[in-house]
Design an enzyme around this catalytic site. Structure first.
Site, PDB file in Angstrom:
ATOM      1  N   SER A  86      -5.628   3.602  12.013  1.00  0.00           N
ATOM      2  CA  SER A  86      -4.243   3.160  11.793  1.00  0.00           C
ATOM      3  C   SER A  86      -3.947   1.874  12.556  1.00  0.00           C
ATOM      4  CB  SER A  86      -3.285   4.255  12.267  1.00  0.00           C
ATOM      5  OG  SER A  86      -1.972   3.750  12.356  1.00  0.00           O
ATOM      6  N   GLN A  98      -6.365   0.220   8.491  1.00  0.00           N
ATOM      7  CA  GLN A  98      -5.094   0.308   7.744  1.00  0.00           C
ATOM      8  C   GLN A  98      -4.101  -0.692   8.302  1.00  0.00           C
ATOM      9  OE1 GLN A  98      -2.138   2.117   9.328  1.00  0.00           O
ATOM     10  NE2 GLN A  98      -0.926   1.167   7.695  1.00  0.00           N
ATOM     11  N   THR A 108      -0.848  -0.333   3.534  1.00  0.00           N
ATOM     12  CA  THR A 108       0.065   0.768   3.195  1.00  0.00           C
ATOM     13  C   THR A 108       1.357   0.194   2.643  1.00  0.00           C
ATOM     14  OG1 THR A 108      -0.932   2.161   4.868  1.00  0.00           O
ATOM     15  CG2 THR A 108       1.293   2.763   4.179  1.00  0.00           C
ATOM     16  N   LYS A 140      -2.612   1.585  -0.432  1.00  0.00           N
ATOM     17  CA  LYS A 140      -2.340   3.007  -0.152  1.00  0.00           C
ATOM     18  C   LYS A 140      -0.869   3.308  -0.419  1.00  0.00           C
ATOM     19  CE  LYS A 140      -2.704   6.342   3.678  1.00  0.00           C
ATOM     20  NZ  LYS A 140      -1.376   6.482   4.280  1.00  0.00           N
ATOM     21  N   ARG A 194       5.971  11.933   4.362  1.00  0.00           N
ATOM     22  CA  ARG A 194       6.805  11.480   5.484  1.00  0.00           C
ATOM     23  C   ARG A 194       7.738  10.344   5.072  1.00  0.00           C
ATOM     24  NH1 ARG A 194       4.276  12.929  10.304  1.00  0.00           N
ATOM     25  NH2 ARG A 194       4.409  10.985  11.480  1.00  0.00           N
TER      26      ARG A 194
HETATM   27  C1  FMN Z   1       1.206  11.887  12.283  1.00  0.00           C
HETATM   28  C2  FMN Z   1       0.926  11.004  11.109  1.00  0.00           C
HETATM   29  C3  FMN Z   1       0.824   9.632  11.306  1.00  0.00           C
HETATM   30  C4  FMN Z   1       0.550   8.818  10.213  1.00  0.00           C
HETATM   31  N1  FMN Z   1       0.378   7.484  10.441  1.00  0.00           N
HETATM   32  C5  FMN Z   1       0.047   6.688   9.405  1.00  0.00           C
HETATM   33  C6  FMN Z   1      -0.204   5.331   9.633  1.00  0.00           C
HETATM   34  O1  FMN Z   1      -0.139   4.830  10.758  1.00  0.00           O
HETATM   35  N2  FMN Z   1      -0.511   4.563   8.564  1.00  0.00           N
HETATM   36  C7  FMN Z   1      -0.593   5.087   7.289  1.00  0.00           C
HETATM   37  O2  FMN Z   1      -0.868   4.361   6.332  1.00  0.00           O
HETATM   38  N3  FMN Z   1      -0.391   6.387   7.063  1.00  0.00           N
HETATM   39  C8  FMN Z   1      -0.080   7.195   8.086  1.00  0.00           C
HETATM   40  N4  FMN Z   1       0.089   8.522   7.860  1.00  0.00           N
HETATM   41  C9  FMN Z   1      -0.169   9.075   6.524  1.00  0.00           C
HETATM   42  C10 FMN Z   1      -1.656   9.471   6.376  1.00  0.00           C
HETATM   43  O3  FMN Z   1      -2.460   8.336   6.289  1.00  0.00           O
HETATM   44  C11 FMN Z   1      -1.915  10.326   5.139  1.00  0.00           C
HETATM   45  O4  FMN Z   1      -1.389   9.657   4.022  1.00  0.00           O
HETATM   46  C12 FMN Z   1      -1.346  11.731   5.219  1.00  0.00           C
HETATM   47  O5  FMN Z   1      -1.411  12.239   6.518  1.00  0.00           O
HETATM   48  C13 FMN Z   1      -2.091  12.662   4.281  1.00  0.00           C
HETATM   49  O6  FMN Z   1      -1.510  13.895   4.250  1.00  0.00           O
HETATM   50  P1  FMN Z   1      -1.997  15.156   5.126  1.00  0.00           P
HETATM   51  O7  FMN Z   1      -1.482  14.939   6.494  1.00  0.00           O
HETATM   52  O8  FMN Z   1      -1.340  16.295   4.426  1.00  0.00           O
HETATM   53  O9  FMN Z   1      -3.508  15.207   5.058  1.00  0.00           O
HETATM   54  C14 FMN Z   1       0.394   9.364   8.924  1.00  0.00           C
HETATM   55  C15 FMN Z   1       0.490  10.739   8.738  1.00  0.00           C
HETATM   56  C16 FMN Z   1       0.750  11.560   9.817  1.00  0.00           C
HETATM   57  C17 FMN Z   1       0.827  13.042   9.593  1.00  0.00           C
HETATM   58  C1  LIG Z   2       4.693   0.086  12.475  1.00  0.00           C
HETATM   59  C2  LIG Z   2       4.419   1.290  13.283  1.00  0.00           C
HETATM   60  C3  LIG Z   2       4.612   2.540  12.536  1.00  0.00           C
HETATM   61  C4  LIG Z   2       4.062   3.720  13.251  1.00  0.00           C
HETATM   62  C5  LIG Z   2       4.200   4.964  12.471  1.00  0.00           C
HETATM   63  C6  LIG Z   2       2.947   5.527  11.932  1.00  0.00           C
HETATM   64  C7  LIG Z   2       3.211   6.164  10.603  1.00  0.00           C
HETATM   65  O1  LIG Z   2       2.960   5.583   9.590  1.00  0.00           O
HETATM   66  C8  LIG Z   2       3.772   7.480  10.510  1.00  0.00           C
HETATM   67  O2  LIG Z   2       3.846   8.035   9.378  1.00  0.00           O
HETATM   68  O3  LIG Z   2       4.206   8.054  11.515  1.00  0.00           O
END
Ligand code: FMN
Ligand SMILES: CCCCCCC(=O)C(=O)O
Length: 364
Positions: free
Chosen positions: A108, A129, A157, A229, A256
């Site tokens: 990330s 990412q 993303t 993504k 999210r």
């Molecule tokens: C705690 C957390 C942080 C995440 N941070 C990012 C991120 O920094 N960048 C991003 O593109 N997606 C982020 N995601 C989304 C994940 O890349 C992914 O799409 C998602 O977790 C997939 O679903 P799952 O948790 O059910 O496997 C985050 C998801 C979670 C749960």
């Molecule tokens: C630009 C910083 C964003 C941090 C958050 C990471 C993320 O994508 C998430 O779902 O939490």
């Protein structure tokens, strides 16, 4: 929890026991009603597997290639931010687990360890990412650092022009933990007395004007392949092909961002048909079992990415926890392939699964 976990879901309970509430809520939470959060998982359960019998399955080979990189299975680590909220070793532990299990990791942009630290800690194949900031120079600099440090692809993303409304974070007044890649590059300081500071920070920094034309800009600043993504429709999949990206991740950001967006497994097939094999399609969201991986491949994904299970493994048992999570999913996939009559990932076809829609069509 009594005894050792026997499946990936049980790691969530261990993570909850191990973490402060704010950290656990940040990892586990989804947007608003968390409808899509539940659906991501439930939609997999509505798909049945149609096994074929009397196939010689004495040897199963799960290996595959993604963007030309060989990997032990079609399971990748999704980019998730802030791993030091899970474990003091942060993404270094995650990357080492990825290397040990010959699994591709997407790091990330919002990692707690720098991309340089992660690169020098292991020999895993790594993708990076990217979030695009209003300060384009910041994003550009980070892309250059990723390229210099041996990351093999940029995953941009695009489902987060604004931050989703994560109500647990608002209640907890979620802090902005240090994002190591940004140290000395841009300040973390944002004052918010209203709720999630992280949300306020993202609003202040991320570029909500990002649009299709900017993909040309991104391609112009790197020699690495660029993947998008956050694709959920055939229309956007077609545009992605048109603008010349090297791959698509069907994703709703682990539910999210936009609540009531579709569960990813339900839209995967329409994206795959739109793309017509021109570029690889990956999917994430709700993958918790080897059977889920099998179902995603049967519906046309080249690989899946897993988010929360990795963070829960890291929270519960550090590097070993991540390794265990990956190995559990790989073992389950291997067994599923054997029981369904598929010796290689190429043998997994659309005929191996049946959706509610297929069942309905059979009845009429
Ligand atoms: C705690 C957390 C942080 C995440 N941070 C990012 C991120 O920094 N960048 C991003 O593109 N997606 C982020 N995601 C989304 C994940 O890349 C992914 O799409 C998602 O977790 C997939 O679903 P799952 O948790 O059910 O496997 C985050 C998801 C979670 C749960
Ligand atoms: C630009 C910083 C964003 C941090 C958050 C990471 C993320 O994508 C998430 O779902 O939490």
């Amino acid at each position: 929890m009594a005894g050792e976990p026997v499946n990936v879901n049980e790691f969530e309970e261990l993570a909850k026991e191990a973490l402060p509430k704010m950290n656990y809520d940040y990892f586990s939470g989804g947007a608003e009603d968390e409808y899509t959060l539940k659906e991501n998982v439930e939609a997999f359960k509505r798909i049945s597997i149609q096994p074929r019998i009397l196939v010689d399955v004495s040897k199963i080979n799960m290996s595959t290639t993604i963007l030309g990189y060989k990997t032990s299975s079609p399971i990748m680590i999704a980019p998730t931010g802030l791993h030091k909220l899970a474990h003091p070793a942060g993404e270094i532990a995650t990357a080492r687990a990825a290397a040990a299990s010959d699994t591709i990791m997407a790091l990330s942009f919002a990692s707690s360890c720098t991309l340089e630290e992660v690169a020098s800690s292991c020999n895993a194949v790594r993708f990076f990412q990217l979030y695009v900031y209003k300060r384009r120079d910041v994003s550009e600099l980070i892309v250059q650092r990723a390229e210099r440090n041996g990351f093999k692809a940029i995953i941009v993303t695009v489902d987060a022009p604004r931050f989703g409304r994560r109500e647990a974070d608002i209640k907890n007044k979620m802090i902005i933990p240090p994002m190591a890649n940004l140290k000395g590059v841009i300040s973390h300081e944002v004052v918010s007395d209203k709720g999630s500071e992280l949300q306020a920070y993202v609003s202040a920094t991320k570029d909500a004007s990002l649009s299709w034309k900017d993909i040309a800009w991104l391609k112009s600043i790197t020699n690495l392949p660029v993947l998008i993504k956050g694709v959920l429709t055939s229309e956007d999949a077609l545009k992605a092909v048109e603008v010349g990206v090297s791959g698509i991740v069907v994703s709703n950001h682990g539910a999210r961002q936009l609540d009531y967006s579709p569960a990813t497994i339900t839209v995967l097939e329409e994206v795959v048909s739109a793309v017509q094999g021109k570029i690889p399609v990956l999917v994430d969201g709700g993958v918790r079992r080897g059977t889920d991986v099998f179902k995603a491949l049967a519906r046309g994904a080249q690989a899946v990415m897993i988010g929360r299970p990795v963070v829960y493994g890291l929270s519960a048992k550090g590097e070993n926890g991540v390794k265990t999570v990956i190995n559990m999913l790989k073992d389950e996939l291997e067994l599923t392939m054997a029981l369904a009559g598929c010796c290689t990932v190429k043998d997994i076809t659309r005929q191996h699964v049946r959706t509610e829609h297929d069942r309905h069509r059979c009845r009429i």
